[in-house]
Design an enzyme around this catalytic site. Structure first.
Site, PDB file in Angstrom:
ATOM      1  N   PRO A 217       0.839  -1.202   0.000  1.00  0.00           N
ATOM      2  CA  PRO A 217       0.000   0.000   0.000  1.00  0.00           C
ATOM      3  C   PRO A 217       0.877   1.257   0.000  1.00  0.00           C
ATOM      4  O   PRO A 217       1.785   1.377   0.815  1.00  0.00           O
ATOM      5  CB  PRO A 217      -0.790  -0.101   1.323  1.00  0.00           C
ATOM      6  CG  PRO A 217      -0.603  -1.501   1.801  1.00  0.00           C
ATOM      7  CD  PRO A 217       0.681  -1.996   1.214  1.00  0.00           C
ATOM      8  N   GLU A 218       0.623   2.140  -0.946  1.00  0.00           N
ATOM      9  CA  GLU A 218       1.348   3.405  -1.024  1.00  0.00           C
ATOM     10  C   GLU A 218       0.508   4.494  -0.366  1.00  0.00           C
ATOM     11  O   GLU A 218      -0.619   4.240   0.055  1.00  0.00           O
ATOM     12  CB  GLU A 218       1.620   3.750  -2.500  1.00  0.00           C
ATOM     13  CG  GLU A 218       2.539   2.764  -3.203  1.00  0.00           C
ATOM     14  CD  GLU A 218       3.995   2.906  -2.759  1.00  0.00           C
ATOM     15  OE1 GLU A 218       4.317   3.884  -2.062  1.00  0.00           O
ATOM     16  OE2 GLU A 218       4.795   2.029  -3.105  1.00  0.00           O
TER      17      GLU A 218
END
Ligand SMILES: [Zn+2]
Length: 270
Positions: free
Chosen positions: A2-3
């Site tokens: 997840p960014e």
């Protein structure tokens, strides 16, 4: 992994369900995440009311009157809101149950995530040395240009350094440099001031677009698996090796920098 846009989407997805609600109990089934979950977290959270859910870099902060839980999703973590009697799966390591009957569930198959308690989260060792938020006013071209002086590191690695600015992941770095027309291999310290104007604007645009794309997944946070994943968006350079540049039709070049793939146009990016 997840960014920042996915983490921000997760924050927005859970916040309306848990703000102003009181935590009934916290169940930790597996404490061995990236760092062991201290018993503080469950002890302190129980009985507290959630004031807000905020984000710093890729950390989600669940804020109460007496302190905050600091959650990181690691490589494969996700959060979702489920009814309190929803059976837990093998990777559902933490449940924060509310008096409303809803539950915030942390799933993390690879267990690279983390959960900490802090009375002063922004001073926590994990957060205190982080650079500014990319979408905040503190992140402007004057800041980035000054920070870059004397730096021999490539501009791509420079903007991916969380001490410089948080949340510019590999894809977003490639995309921003393409939009700004800057060669990713150029030394950060040898880029003129006016080019930093273009780069900062590009970083903000790329991240804001990704967050906006994530908005379409918000309803999945209740009852779903909370998997935000990568958002569908048109990529200008990333992943387009040998495909024509959208500006000049020169085939896009792929290289490796700091063990990460970089994609750029040799003609447009100087
Ligand atoms: Zn080009």
């Amino acid at each position: 992994m997840p960014e920042l846009p996915e983490v921000e989407t997760s924050r927005r997805g859970i916040e309306p369900h848990i703000v102003d609600t009181t935590i009934a109990r916290v169940t930790v089934r597996e404490r061995r995440l990236r760092w062991p979950i201290a018993t503080d977290v469950d002890r302190k959270l129980a009985g507290q009311t959630v004031l807000s859910v905020s984000r710093r870099a890729k950390y989600i902060l669940i804020n109460t009157h007496i302190g905050s839980a600091i959650l990181h999703l690691g490589m494969s973590g996700s959060v979702s809101i489920v009814d309190h009697d929803t059976p837990a799966g093998v990777h559902d390591h933490v449940d924060i149950e509310f008096e409303s009957g809803l539950m915030l569930r942390l799933r993390d198959p690879r267990r690279f995530g983390s959960l900490h308690w802090s009375e002063d989260p922004l001073s926590h060792p994990l957060l205190v040395r982080l650079g500014p938020e990319p979408l905040s006013d503190d992140f402007d071209s004057n800041y980035l240009w000054q920070k870059s002086r004397g730096r021999k590191v490539s501009i791509k690695q420079f903007i991916m350094n969380a001490h410089v600015v948080v949340g510019v992941g590999n894809i977003y770095a490639s995309e921003s440099l393409f939009i700004a027309g800057i060669n990713p291999r150029r030394a950060a310290g040898r880029i003129a001031r006016h080019r930093y104007d273009a780069l900062v604007a590009a970083i903000k645009t790329v991240l804001a677009k990704a967050i906006a794309a994530g908005g379409t997944t918000l309803r999945d946070f209740y009852g779903g698996d909370g998997e935000a994943g990568y958002f569908q968006q048109q990529l200008e350079a990333y992943g387009r090796e040998d495909e024509p540049c959208r500006r000049c039709e020169t085939p896009i070049t792929a290289i490796v920098q700091g063990q990460r793939s970089t994609y750029y146009c040799k003609r447009c990016q100087t």
